[in-house]
Design an enzyme around this catalytic site. Structure first.
Site, mmCIF file in Angstrom:
data_model
loop_
_atom_site.group_PDB
_atom_site.id
_atom_site.type_symbol
_atom_site.label_atom_id
_atom_site.label_comp_id
_atom_site.label_asym_id
_atom_site.label_seq_id
_atom_site.Cartn_x
_atom_site.Cartn_y
_atom_site.Cartn_z
ATOM 1 N N THR A 114 1.196 -1.384 0.128
ATOM 2 C CA THR A 114 0.161 -0.006 0.002
ATOM 3 C C THR A 114 0.678 1.256 -0.080
ATOM 4 O O THR A 114 2.183 1.267 0.368
ATOM 5 C CB THR A 114 -1.326 -0.056 1.338
ATOM 6 N N ASP A 115 0.430 2.219 -0.659
ATOM 7 C CA ASP A 115 1.324 3.586 -0.911
ATOM 8 C C ASP A 115 1.060 4.143 1.081
ATOM 9 O O ASP A 115 1.412 4.931 1.157
ATOM 10 C CB ASP A 115 0.510 4.278 -1.318
ATOM 11 N N GLU A 116 -0.003 3.653 1.762
ATOM 12 C CA GLU A 116 -0.295 3.927 3.747
ATOM 13 C C GLU A 116 1.417 3.950 4.052
ATOM 14 O O GLU A 116 1.535 4.419 5.220
ATOM 15 C CB GLU A 116 -1.322 3.473 4.152
ATOM 16 N N TYR A 155 -2.215 -0.591 11.028
ATOM 17 C CA TYR A 155 -1.961 -1.197 9.172
ATOM 18 C C TYR A 155 -0.645 -1.301 8.529
ATOM 19 O O TYR A 155 -0.100 -1.773 7.981
ATOM 20 C CB TYR A 155 -3.185 -0.889 8.884
ATOM 21 N N LYS A 193 2.250 -2.951 7.226
ATOM 22 C CA LYS A 193 2.855 -3.052 5.975
ATOM 23 C C LYS A 193 3.557 -3.640 5.588
ATOM 24 O O LYS A 193 5.225 -3.892 4.592
ATOM 25 C CB LYS A 193 1.148 -2.539 4.916
HETATM 26 P P1 NAD Z 1 -9.643 -7.626 1.846
HETATM 27 O O1 NAD Z 1 -9.934 -7.758 2.791
HETATM 28 O O2 NAD Z 1 -10.748 -7.822 1.487
HETATM 29 O O3 NAD Z 1 -9.313 -9.500 2.060
HETATM 30 C C1 NAD Z 1 -7.663 -9.805 2.657
HETATM 31 C C2 NAD Z 1 -8.556 -11.525 2.015
HETATM 32 O O4 NAD Z 1 -6.864 -11.864 2.824
HETATM 33 C C3 NAD Z 1 -9.484 -12.028 2.618
HETATM 34 O O5 NAD Z 1 -9.897 -12.993 1.805
HETATM 35 C C4 NAD Z 1 -8.672 -12.559 4.357
HETATM 36 O O6 NAD Z 1 -9.786 -14.183 4.432
HETATM 37 C C5 NAD Z 1 -7.347 -13.202 3.810
HETATM 38 N N1 NAD Z 1 -6.373 -13.430 4.639
HETATM 39 C C6 NAD Z 1 -6.690 -12.649 5.974
HETATM 40 N N2 NAD Z 1 -5.513 -13.590 6.986
HETATM 41 C C7 NAD Z 1 -4.739 -14.331 5.792
HETATM 42 C C8 NAD Z 1 -4.306 -15.785 5.865
HETATM 43 N N3 NAD Z 1 -3.996 -15.246 8.210
HETATM 44 N N4 NAD Z 1 -3.803 -16.762 5.058
HETATM 45 C C9 NAD Z 1 -4.640 -16.569 4.575
HETATM 46 N N5 NAD Z 1 -5.425 -15.047 3.777
HETATM 47 C C10 NAD Z 1 -5.588 -14.259 4.475
HETATM 48 O O7 NAD Z 1 -7.960 -6.794 1.563
HETATM 49 P P2 NAD Z 1 -7.855 -6.084 -0.063
HETATM 50 O O8 NAD Z 1 -8.290 -4.639 0.413
HETATM 51 O O9 NAD Z 1 -8.088 -6.735 -0.830
HETATM 52 O O10 NAD Z 1 -6.457 -5.737 -0.440
HETATM 53 C C11 NAD Z 1 -5.455 -6.976 -0.517
HETATM 54 C C12 NAD Z 1 -4.112 -6.430 -0.251
HETATM 55 O O11 NAD Z 1 -4.070 -5.201 -1.426
HETATM 56 C C13 NAD Z 1 -3.229 -5.775 1.385
HETATM 57 O O12 NAD Z 1 -2.116 -7.242 0.826
HETATM 58 C C14 NAD Z 1 -3.171 -5.152 0.870
HETATM 59 O O13 NAD Z 1 -2.507 -4.493 1.960
HETATM 60 C C15 NAD Z 1 -3.266 -4.243 -0.365
HETATM 61 N N6 NAD Z 1 -3.711 -2.603 -0.523
HETATM 62 C C16 NAD Z 1 -4.717 -2.993 -0.441
HETATM 63 C C17 NAD Z 1 -5.751 -1.804 -0.766
HETATM 64 C C18 NAD Z 1 -6.854 -1.384 -0.095
HETATM 65 O O14 NAD Z 1 -7.618 -0.316 -1.086
HETATM 66 N N7 NAD Z 1 -7.761 -1.940 -0.283
HETATM 67 C C19 NAD Z 1 -4.760 -0.489 -1.203
HETATM 68 C C20 NAD Z 1 -3.448 -1.142 -1.779
HETATM 69 C C21 NAD Z 1 -2.728 -2.037 -1.379
HETATM 70 P P1 TYD Z 2 -10.703 3.161 4.510
HETATM 71 O O1 TYD Z 2 -11.853 3.476 3.102
HETATM 72 O O2 TYD Z 2 -10.924 3.063 6.203
HETATM 73 O O3 TYD Z 2 -8.900 3.702 3.486
HETATM 74 P P2 TYD Z 2 -8.018 3.863 4.472
HETATM 75 O O4 TYD Z 2 -8.073 4.168 5.750
HETATM 76 O O5 TYD Z 2 -7.343 3.133 4.223
HETATM 77 O O6 TYD Z 2 -7.464 5.417 3.249
HETATM 78 O O7 TYD Z 2 -10.679 5.540 4.276
HETATM 79 C C1 TYD Z 2 -11.132 5.989 3.169
HETATM 80 C C2 TYD Z 2 -11.041 7.021 4.072
HETATM 81 O O8 TYD Z 2 -12.011 7.930 4.372
HETATM 82 C C3 TYD Z 2 -10.075 7.366 5.389
HETATM 83 O O9 TYD Z 2 -10.204 9.175 5.248
HETATM 84 C C4 TYD Z 2 -11.046 7.162 6.528
HETATM 85 C C5 TYD Z 2 -12.235 7.946 5.701
HETATM 86 N N1 TYD Z 2 -13.407 7.392 6.211
HETATM 87 C C6 TYD Z 2 -14.657 8.639 6.930
HETATM 88 O O10 TYD Z 2 -14.077 9.778 7.055
HETATM 89 N N2 TYD Z 2 -15.447 7.324 7.302
HETATM 90 C C7 TYD Z 2 -15.556 6.084 7.495
HETATM 91 O O11 TYD Z 2 -16.431 5.695 7.563
HETATM 92 C C8 TYD Z 2 -14.447 5.045 6.625
HETATM 93 C C9 TYD Z 2 -14.524 4.130 7.030
HETATM 94 C C10 TYD Z 2 -13.392 5.666 6.554
#
Ligand code: NAD
Ligand code: TYD
Length: 351
Positions: free
Chosen positions: A133-135, A158, A162
């Site tokens: 992630t960019d975070e 989180y 990462k």
């Molecule tokens: P998500 O929470 O929707 O899905 C995570 C998946 O991992 C689930 O299917 C869960 O069952 C599985 N999982 C969790 N713990 C596990 C374990 N111990 N063993 C096997 N499987 C396990 O997550 P997402 O939003 O799809 O993100 C996927 C990846 O991308 C993550 O690594 C996250 O850090 C990264 N990412 C997410 C975002 C975003 O905006 N959602 C952005 C950048 C990077």
């Molecule tokens: P989120 O979807 O949790 O992603 P991330 O924290 O990984 O960026 O949140 C996106 C943005 O929205 C973040 O600035 C927090 C804000 N947010 C709200 O204002 N209300 C909410 O209920 C949630 C879940 C997030």
């Protein structure tokens, strides 16, 4: 191609698996522990494809991972399994440390021993893509973009977990020569997004006439990428990225949270004008502790070196996304009723 995907039942993982199985025609093994965020319903469209297999296993379980590598014999690993929600990491970080750090270590070391035994041709073609992630870069001020060289400065449990996993992956390259690539992507949105994150939570709350909780003043900025653009980027990076390199992924779609929520409300007003204006449901609530002000990605390395480009703008992507939720209640209703109904997460006493 034989691709072992971890976390393929999650939001981004399921978009990736659908892309690999139906679009690319790769042989895919999806390894997922099915936590609260894992949902096999997101994979209905590919579940009976001959080039798709599912393994219900935890990435921390080294013996199961060794078995999976030995029997499936991947030439690429795409590692997405993680705990992914910042607010849950604030409420309690145990699972984040376990899966994101210890789990990544378990998978990396399994991959290294497997890779060590491959013949020279398969060894040089092997790739381990770590999806991050960019975070990890922390928070930006009003100006500037995250580059691949931006120093790590994570704020939440989180993002710190990462960041730790990214360092492990790069260390396995420098120390053991494992051909890894790391991708750091901005916030994703789109179909099959678990309704704890901002966009799906706001869509479903608004549809049900519930309050829309905007943290703080809503001026925090995120850089939104449509999930199918991310899935294409991940395949591009896994197939053509240079070992040991990092690639930032983003679509130049910076938006303030409040503007995202206003846009969702406006789209819903267009569909259900009798229930509008939906923006009356907006409620400014206590801010998230350690809330990063702004994320914004410079994706020029990925664009110029590997030729990837986002296809959706925020306007086209958010329109599609709201309509997807309107049309797919079968997917989200059971989650809202049985898994998570939208209560506030990540606040604690004394803050
Ligand atoms: P998500 O929470 O929707 O899905 C995570 C998946 O991992 C689930 O299917 C869960 O069952 C599985 N999982 C969790 N713990 C596990 C374990 N111990 N063993 C096997 N499987 C396990 O997550 P997402 O939003 O799809 O993100 C996927 C990846 O991308 C993550 O690594 C996250 O850090 C990264 N990412 C997410 C975002 C975003 O905006 N959602 C952005 C950048 C990077
Ligand atoms: P989120 O979807 O949790 O992603 P991330 O924290 O990984 O960026 O949140 C996106 C943005 O929205 C973040 O600035 C927090 C804000 N947010 C709200 O204002 N209300 C909410 O209920 C949630 C879940 C997030």
């Amino acid at each position: 191609m034989r691709i072992l995907v971890t976390g393929g039942a999650g939001f981004i993982g399921s978009a990736l698996v659908r892309h690999l199985v139906s679009g690319i025609g790769a042989e895919v093994l999806n390894v997922d522990a099915l936590t609260y965020a894992g949902n096999l319903a997101s994979l209905k469209s590919v579940e009976s494809a001959p080039n798709y297999q599912f393994l219900h296993a935890d990435i921390c379980d080294r013996a199961r991972m060794q078995e999976a590598f030995a029997s499936f014999r991947p030439d690429t690993v795409m590692h997405l399994a993680a705990e992914s929600h910042v607010d849950r990491s604030i409420s309690g970080a145990d699972d984040f440390i376990q899966t994101n750090i210890v789990g990544t270590f378990s998978l990396l070391d399994t991959a290294r021993h497997y890779w060590d035994e491959l013949d020279a041709r398969r060894k040089s073609a092997f790739r381990f893509l770590h999806v991050s992630t960019d975070e990890v870069y922390g928070s930006l001020g009003d100006e500037g973009l995250f580059e691949e060289t931006t120093p790590y400065d994570p704020s939440s449990p989180y993002s710190a977990s990462k960041a730790a996993s990214d360092h492990l992956v790069i260390a396995w390259h420098r120390t053991y020569g494992l051909p890894v690539v790391v991708s750091n992507c901005s916030n994703n949105y789109g179909p099959f997004h678990f309704p704890e994150k901002l966009i799906p939570l706001m869509i479903l709350n608004a549809l049900e006439g519930k309050s829309l909780p905007v943290y703080g003043n809503g001026a925090n900025v995120r850089d939104w990428l449509y999930v199918e653009d991310h899935a294409r980027a991940l395949f591009t990076i896994a197939s053509r990225g240079r070992p040991g390199e990092k690639y930032n992924v983003g679509g130049r779609n910076e938006r303030r949270n409040i503007d995202v929520v206003h846009r969702i409300c406006a789209i819903l007003d267009g569909v259900h004008s009798d229930k509008g204006p939906h923006r009356r449901l907006i409620n400014n609530v206590t801010d998230r502790p350690g809330h990063d002000a702004r994320y914004a990605i410079d994706a020029s390395k990925l664009e110029s070196e590997l030729g990837w480009k986002a296809q959706e703008t925020f306007e086209t992507g958010i329109e599609k996304t709201v309509h997807w939720y309107l049309e797919n209640e079968w997917w989200w209703r059971p989650l809202r009723e049985n898994v998570y109904s939208g209560e506030r997460l990540g606040v604690f006493k004394g803050r």
